[in-house]
Design a protein around this motif. Sequence first.
Motif, short mmCIF file in Angstrom:
data_model
loop_
_atom_site.label_atom_id
_atom_site.label_comp_id
_atom_site.label_asym_id
_atom_site.label_seq_id
_atom_site.Cartn_x
_atom_site.Cartn_y
_atom_site.Cartn_z
N HIS A 1 0.71 -1.16 -0.44
CA HIS A 1 -0.11 0.00 -0.05
C HIS A 1 0.74 1.71 0.30
O HIS A 1 0.36 2.19 -0.42
CB HIS A 1 -1.35 -0.15 1.12
CG HIS A 1 -2.27 -1.34 1.17
ND1 HIS A 1 -2.14 -2.39 2.02
CD2 HIS A 1 -2.67 -1.07 -0.19
CE1 HIS A 1 -3.23 -2.86 1.95
NE2 HIS A 1 -3.86 -2.63 0.65
N GLY A 2 1.77 1.38 0.29
CA GLY A 2 3.11 1.90 -0.23
C GLY A 2 3.01 2.88 0.94
O GLY A 2 3.16 3.89 1.35
N VAL A 3 2.80 2.37 2.88
CA VAL A 3 2.48 3.37 3.92
C VAL A 3 3.58 2.96 4.72
O VAL A 3 4.14 3.19 6.09
CB VAL A 3 1.41 2.95 4.31
CG1 VAL A 3 0.57 3.98 3.08
CG2 VAL A 3 0.96 1.81 5.17
N THR B 1 6.82 5.72 4.40
CA THR B 1 6.39 7.06 5.25
C THR B 1 7.12 6.62 6.06
O THR B 1 7.57 8.47 7.35
CB THR B 1 5.56 7.71 4.65
OG1 THR B 1 4.39 6.47 4.91
CG2 THR B 1 5.14 8.44 3.41
#
Lengths: 304, 379
Positions: free
Chosen positions: B86-88, B91
Amino acid sequence: MGVEVQGVRRAFGDVLAVDDITLSAQPGEVTALVGPNGSGKTTLLLMLATLLAPHQGSIRIDGLDPVSQPREVRARIGWMPDGFGTWDALTVREVLHTIAAAYNLPADRARARTEELLTLVHLDDLGDRRARVLSRGQKQRLGLARALVNDPSVLLLDEPASGLDPRSRIELRDVLRSLASEGRTVLVSSHILTELQEVADRAVIVARGRTLETQRLDADFVTTALAAWRVDALDPERLTAWLADHHVPARRVGGGQTEVQVAGEENAARLLADLVRDGVRVTAFTPSQGALESAYLAATEDRR
Amino acid sequence: MSWHGIRTVAALELRQRLRTSKWPLVLGAWFLLVALVTFLAYYATHDQSFRSGQAMYDVVIFFVLGLAMLIVPSLTATSVNGDREHGVLATLQTTLLTHWDLALGKLVAAWAISLAFLVAALPFLAWAWFEGGVSAARIALSLVVLVLVLAVVGTLGLMFSTLTARPVASAVLTYLTMGALVFGTAIGFALSAFLVTDTEARTVYGLPDSWWQEHQPPPLDPNDPNLTAEQREQLSKSQLQPTRADCVRFTRNGTVAHTERIWWMLPLNPFVVVADAAPSEPRPQDAYSSAFTPMRWISAGARMARNGPEEVVDECQLSTGTSADGSPGVDPMEKALGTAPVWPYGLGFLLLVGAGSAAVAGERLRTPIRRLPNGTRIA
């Protein structure tokens, strides 16, 4: 200070993503990182963002090494990834509160910072919406706010303009300029060269994992660099013949227009004056590519 | 690593879980299932003459453990690679959170949710307690062991989610590991029992075969009035039952299973650990009661396997029906339950596995990454 990259190389298995990139981004300036898809821009930014260790070469961010001092570097950088996700279930405010907590900001400070940032990226009225319902452009703006939470001195932005509507792009440009004018180092990768030309002080062109050239984008560059201009006249044959006679490199493009390559604005003005003087009835004379676009196309020509 | 960082990650995880998935629904379904099983156990084992608390307790604890081992891996087995997809994850990795904050925060969140499941099952354990036959200390001990086992299961899932690029792969690996712990150890023990079984000479304390030959009934009719005194004596001798005085020590060849060489497989099984940590108390009035007490059986079986074959096979008790002091003999199960427990080994092993998995997971979340496995995304 700023970002100094020296001869960096990084491979994934036998795929060489970054071969040899050298660049320098100064505080107070916006540095553009431009290059074709797959040229290693994102990989380079991952290395600058302390996520990936380079196989060779050195990186210094404000004089610190992201490999041996990741924590100190992280406190100084703001990274906005390309195509990132977000915690869908959280509201926009909660996303920023969480990031603030991850930077050890006290709760009251985190709330104040969140409101500041929401105003900066114009998301104040969406603050209590779930991040999931945001449009792509709104998510990009949330991503920018997220990168600014810790008040970073170095900003690493990967394709920040993609998905933004024209108005948001102009606002992004203003935000980047004001961040740079506060003395921050801004490194931004993008494909939208005309936008970059207006915001960047310096462009680093990379292709196939190598630095091809570094170009200053100041007034000197604009007045002297090779650029393409589109010319249209009432009698195109006459125009073509005139250009051929005077050895001006030209080619026909769509819409019956002719594109000429001219080095610098001074020469362009002279060309137009000469055309008019010799009785070519010119109806249009406009720049078709920015100087940066021309430089980029020239530098990456071997791809075609 | 800081408590603040761990709390930040755990709060983020919990908040997302509570909002995205249908946890109230799952928790409700769990509550109903446990309730159903408890009611059925109550009706199946309820009897006027004895209390059904033990059977209910065993059934509920095993059901809770079995179902929790299905649910808990799903909390962590796709946690890290799912976040990567989810590309989290990246971060958070670029903030001041350390890799340990991320790993432990995710674990704390998963643990808190599995505790919620346990708490939902508590009313039924309380019911078993009210039914009687189970001490509160036993409930507390098995709950503590249960909580630790679930923490280990969650940590295993987290480790696999850091090791594979795809969430499906890590989920499959986690459930395979669960299967290996629960079924693999039992199957492994049963199959390798053949390897340690052999025919060897054993010392036996009991009636020698010659005793039975001497006491063969003579080919005489007891109602025959013409029997001689010698023949009458022969007849009465044949009707004698063997007594303890007739038992002697002798050597005989027999098959022996040296389970003491392979017993270590059993306590690796979480069910054995939980069962052995708090087996049911025997009913004092009748030791041979046939109540349904699976935990007690598993516990006794594991301890018997650990004790291995006895030095001297005591057949005397079986053939004479009396023990040395004349009282009815000791049940071998009872005897095994009196020996040292095996659960500390199992729990120790599981905690080691858990600590190892947590260390691997933490290390795999460390950035900057030097070696990136194939197919893994960073951001």
